[in-house]
Design an enzyme around this catalytic site. Structure first.
Site, PDB file in Angstrom:
ATOM      1  N   ARG A 291       0.860  -1.187   0.000  1.00 31.66           N
ATOM      2  CA  ARG A 291       0.000   0.000   0.000  1.00 31.66           C
ATOM      3  C   ARG A 291       0.891   1.231   0.000  1.00 31.66           C
ATOM      4  NH1 ARG A 291      -5.288  -1.751   2.552  1.00 31.66           N
ATOM      5  NH2 ARG A 291      -5.317  -3.909   1.830  1.00 31.66           N
TER       6      ARG A 291
ATOM      7  N   GLU B 258      -8.486  -1.182  13.827  1.00 33.40           N
ATOM      8  CA  GLU B 258      -8.986  -2.215  12.908  1.00 33.40           C
ATOM      9  C   GLU B 258      -7.973  -3.355  12.776  1.00 33.40           C
ATOM     10  OE1 GLU B 258     -10.315  -0.842   8.945  1.00 33.40           O
ATOM     11  OE2 GLU B 258      -9.429  -2.682   8.171  1.00 33.40           O
TER      12      GLU B 258
ATOM     13  N   ARG C 203       0.014   2.895  12.515  1.00 35.28           N
ATOM     14  CA  ARG C 203      -0.601   1.609  12.173  1.00 35.28           C
ATOM     15  C   ARG C 203      -0.500   1.208  10.707  1.00 35.28           C
ATOM     16  NH1 ARG C 203      -6.935   2.169  12.809  1.00 35.28           N
ATOM     17  NH2 ARG C 203      -7.423   3.562  11.119  1.00 35.28           N
ATOM     18  N   HIS C 204       0.205   2.008   9.924  1.00 38.01           N
ATOM     19  CA  HIS C 204       0.330   1.689   8.497  1.00 38.01           C
ATOM     20  C   HIS C 204       1.771   1.410   8.095  1.00 38.01           C
ATOM     21  CE1 HIS C 204      -3.617   3.856   8.249  1.00 38.01           C
ATOM     22  NE2 HIS C 204      -3.861   2.764   7.546  1.00 38.01           N
TER      23      HIS C 204
ATOM     24  N   SER D 298     -10.770  -6.683   7.792  1.00 39.46           N
ATOM     25  CA  SER D 298     -11.982  -6.357   7.052  1.00 39.46           C
ATOM     26  C   SER D 298     -12.440  -7.610   6.334  1.00 39.46           C
ATOM     27  CB  SER D 298     -11.723  -5.262   6.018  1.00 39.46           C
ATOM     28  OG  SER D 298     -11.634  -4.017   6.644  1.00 39.46           O
TER      29      SER D 298
ATOM     30  N   ARG E 104      -0.668  -5.939  12.758  1.00 37.67           N
ATOM     31  CA  ARG E 104      -1.624  -5.287  13.675  1.00 37.67           C
ATOM     32  C   ARG E 104      -1.998  -6.215  14.829  1.00 37.67           C
ATOM     33  NH1 ARG E 104      -5.457  -1.433  10.528  1.00 37.67           N
ATOM     34  NH2 ARG E 104      -3.888  -0.238   9.371  1.00 37.67           N
TER      35      ARG E 104
ATOM     36  N   GLU F 176       0.827   3.982   1.199  1.00 40.53           N
ATOM     37  CA  GLU F 176       0.187   4.839   2.203  1.00 40.53           C
ATOM     38  C   GLU F 176       0.932   6.169   2.252  1.00 40.53           C
ATOM     39  OE1 GLU F 176      -2.452   3.920   3.849  1.00 40.53           O
ATOM     40  OE2 GLU F 176      -2.469   1.720   3.821  1.00 40.53           O
TER      41      GLU F 176
HETATM   42  P1  ATP Z   1      -7.132   1.073   7.648  1.00 38.48           P
HETATM   43  O1  ATP Z   1      -8.546   1.560   7.524  1.00 38.48           O
HETATM   44  O2  ATP Z   1      -6.710   0.829   9.053  1.00 38.48           O
HETATM   45  O3  ATP Z   1      -6.160   1.893   6.869  1.00 38.48           O
HETATM   46  P2  ATP Z   1      -7.794  -0.723   5.531  1.00 38.48           P
HETATM   47  O4  ATP Z   1      -9.273  -0.768   5.721  1.00 38.48           O
HETATM   48  O5  ATP Z   1      -7.227   0.138   4.481  1.00 38.48           O
HETATM   49  O6  ATP Z   1      -7.091  -0.368   6.945  1.00 38.48           O
HETATM   50  P3  ATP Z   1      -7.974  -3.388   4.506  1.00 38.48           P
HETATM   51  O7  ATP Z   1      -7.860  -3.106   3.076  1.00 38.48           O
HETATM   52  O8  ATP Z   1      -9.302  -3.605   5.078  1.00 38.48           O
HETATM   53  O9  ATP Z   1      -7.245  -2.193   5.317  1.00 38.48           O
HETATM   54  O10 ATP Z   1      -6.953  -4.579   4.852  1.00 38.48           O
HETATM   55  C1  ATP Z   1      -7.264  -5.645   5.733  1.00 38.48           C
HETATM   56  C2  ATP Z   1      -6.358  -5.640   6.949  1.00 38.48           C
HETATM   57  O11 ATP Z   1      -4.986  -5.628   6.561  1.00 38.48           O
HETATM   58  C3  ATP Z   1      -6.522  -4.396   7.810  1.00 38.48           C
HETATM   59  O12 ATP Z   1      -7.607  -4.542   8.690  1.00 38.48           O
HETATM   60  C4  ATP Z   1      -5.189  -4.349   8.529  1.00 38.48           C
HETATM   61  O13 ATP Z   1      -5.153  -5.254   9.617  1.00 38.48           O
HETATM   62  C5  ATP Z   1      -4.228  -4.850   7.468  1.00 38.48           C
HETATM   63  N1  ATP Z   1      -3.635  -3.715   6.756  1.00 38.48           N
HETATM   64  C6  ATP Z   1      -4.118  -3.089   5.693  1.00 38.48           C
HETATM   65  N2  ATP Z   1      -3.332  -2.096   5.292  1.00 38.48           N
HETATM   66  C7  ATP Z   1      -2.283  -2.092   6.145  1.00 38.48           C
HETATM   67  C8  ATP Z   1      -1.110  -1.300   6.253  1.00 38.48           C
HETATM   68  N3  ATP Z   1      -0.865  -0.319   5.395  1.00 38.48           N
HETATM   69  N4  ATP Z   1      -0.237  -1.578   7.261  1.00 38.48           N
HETATM   70  C9  ATP Z   1      -0.483  -2.573   8.124  1.00 38.48           C
HETATM   71  N5  ATP Z   1      -1.574  -3.362   8.064  1.00 38.48           N
HETATM   72  C10 ATP Z   1      -2.474  -3.124   7.089  1.00 38.48           C
HETATM   73 MG    MG Z   2     -10.482  -2.294   6.166  1.00 40.10          MG
END
Ligand code: ATP
Ligand code: MG
Length: 437
Positions: A208, A356, A216-217, A359, A407, A210
């Protein structure tokens, strides 16, 4: 003589042994020197006279005899605290240069950039090692839980040709003469594979881009993905995930008591059943508890997630809580809308200790409806051709979830930053080392 492991020395009192490991700490008392030797199994105190100087963290071999320690010198903090080894010979197998900071303490007192810049060294500290032992148990338990339920493991590709889930946070890669991307999630592949194996899971890296620095990312994370078919309801997905989470917790409790103790960590509490709140219900609770009116919002903000977790612990005795029924149009095209009110979907987040963890939810499996969504979401059919091919030829009602391994590790151990739960974290500012160096 064969090498003995330190953990086995307690049963070898009176015997001569050969130990190999790292000089964890060295205390020089004039003629007598104490070395705490560390190997993969534990730590033992070694005592010798007139030894040549050894630098901390050097790799050494010690030959000597195991003896019982006098009662008042027993160290209850380590498993080998009732014994020590009288050094008869010491050989340096690989010397360590002078350390940039002290490694011998209970805690490694360095800031986060130093912790990560010296990763090859800092990971040797027992508390750092503990984080990744716990993570390995979490990932293994995820696998074991699903294997017991007849899931099959698959490997998803990381290089993909298009990004149907939204392109903002994606890394582009030059792929010969074409453009390709690093996969943000194995979602489409895992759903496709439900049309083949019924029940699948994967442990894989997701990418990602980000654009913000948060606690947390990461830009590369480890995703624990599961997906299965022939569900009767979206609630089947919640039940499967709850089973997996409980299994993970019980394995960590069984196998990682020492590691948990190092962090003063207790496993998250779960009540009889993980509570489930619809997004709207969660928003009402937040309004009632804090006066912040978030009822018109389409998602939960980080402070909302923290508040709902507080509510869950106080009112339901659970550190974990599911939030369901997010806004359909804010979710990817494959989410299954709730027929009772299609503006909300059978999509579910698992929150734990304020953040979170995962998902998931029920996905669409009706080919015609999928095609409608593809149009409504403004996607090109060509970009998801394989996915559509799968549903064109029939896929059972399906759902699944994706847990972030870092996480989960972070919140089981109470770490402050997700980077601490990644061996070699990637973020905006570093790929191994900081860019500014
Ligand atoms: P957030 O809203 O916290 O940014 P997300 O909704 O973008 O997360 P999802 O696409 O739902 O993330 O990904 C499923 C799971 O993978 C997340 O719940 C999280 O535990 C993990 N995850 C996703 N993106 C990241 C990241 N950039 N760093 C660490 N863990 C991640
Ligand atoms: Mg999510």
């Amino acid at each position: 003589m064969e090498r003995s492991l330190i953990a086995d020395t307690v049963g070898k009192v009176g015997q001569k042994v050969r130990l190999e490991g790292w000089a964890n700490t060295i205390r020089d008392h004039g003629k007598i020197t104490f070395i705490d030797l560390r190997d993969r199994s534990g730590i033992i105190q070694c005592v010798g006279e007139s030894l040549k100087r050894v630098s901390p963290e050097s790799v050494i071999e010690i030959m000597g005899t195991i003896s019982e320690r006098p009662e008042k010198l027993i160290n209850p903090k380590i498993a080998t605290g009732s014994v020590e080894i009288q050094i008869e010979s010491l050989k340096v197998l690989s010397p360590a240069a002078e350390l940039p900071f002290d490694m011998g303490g209970e805690d490694l007192n360095v800031d986060l950039p130093t912790l990560l810049d010296y990763r090859a060294l800092t990971l040797r500290h027992k508390k750092q090692q503990a984080i990744f032992k716990v993570q390995a148990v979490i990932i293994d338990a995820f696998r074991q839980a699903l294997l017991k339920k007849d899931f099959i493991e698959f490997q998803a590709p990381s290089i993909i040709s298009s990004v149907p889930e939204g392109g903002a946070e994606v890394f582009k890669v030059k792929y010969f003469d074409h453009e390709a991307y690093l996969s943000q999630s194995p979602q489409l592949y895992k759903s496709l594979l439900v049309g083949i194996f019924e029940r699948v899971f994967s442990v894989n890296q997701i990418f990602r881009a980000e654009p913000s620095v948060t606690t947390r990312h990461l830009t590369e994370a480890t995703s624990l993905d599961a997906e299965f078919g022939f569900i009767d309801s979206w609630k089947d997905v919640l039940d499967m995930e709850e089973y997996v989470i409980r299994f993970i917790f019980s394995e960590v409790e069984k196998k990682c008591s020492d590691e948990l103790a190092l962090f003063d960590a207790t496993l998250p509490k779960i009540s009889d059943k993980i509570p489930v709140l619809k997004l709207k219900e969660a928003q009402k609770i937040i309004y009632k508890r804090t006066g912040r009116d978030v009822r018109a919002e389409k998602d939960l903000a980080p402070e909302d997630e923290r508040e709902i977790c507080k509510w869950s612990l106080e009112e339901k005795g659970s550190d974990l809580v599911y939030i369901s029924h997010f806004v359909t149009k804010k979710k990817p095209f494959y989410v299954s809308p709730d027929p009772e009110d299609p503006s909300y979907a059978f999509s579910v987040d698992l929150l734990g200790r304020g953040v979170e963890w995962s998902s998931g939810g029920q996905r669409l499996n009706d080919y015609k409806v999928i095609l409608e969504h593809v149009k409504e979401w403004g996607l090109k059919e060509k970009d998801i051709e394989l996915y559509l091919q799968s549903f064109k030829f029939g896929v059972p009602p399906l759902g699944g979830f994706a847990l972030g391994a870092e996480r989960v590790t972070m919140h089981i151990l109470g770490l402050k930053n997700v980077r601490e739960a990644s061996l070699f974290p990637r973020d905006m500012e570093r790929v191994d080392l900081r860019f500014s160096r």
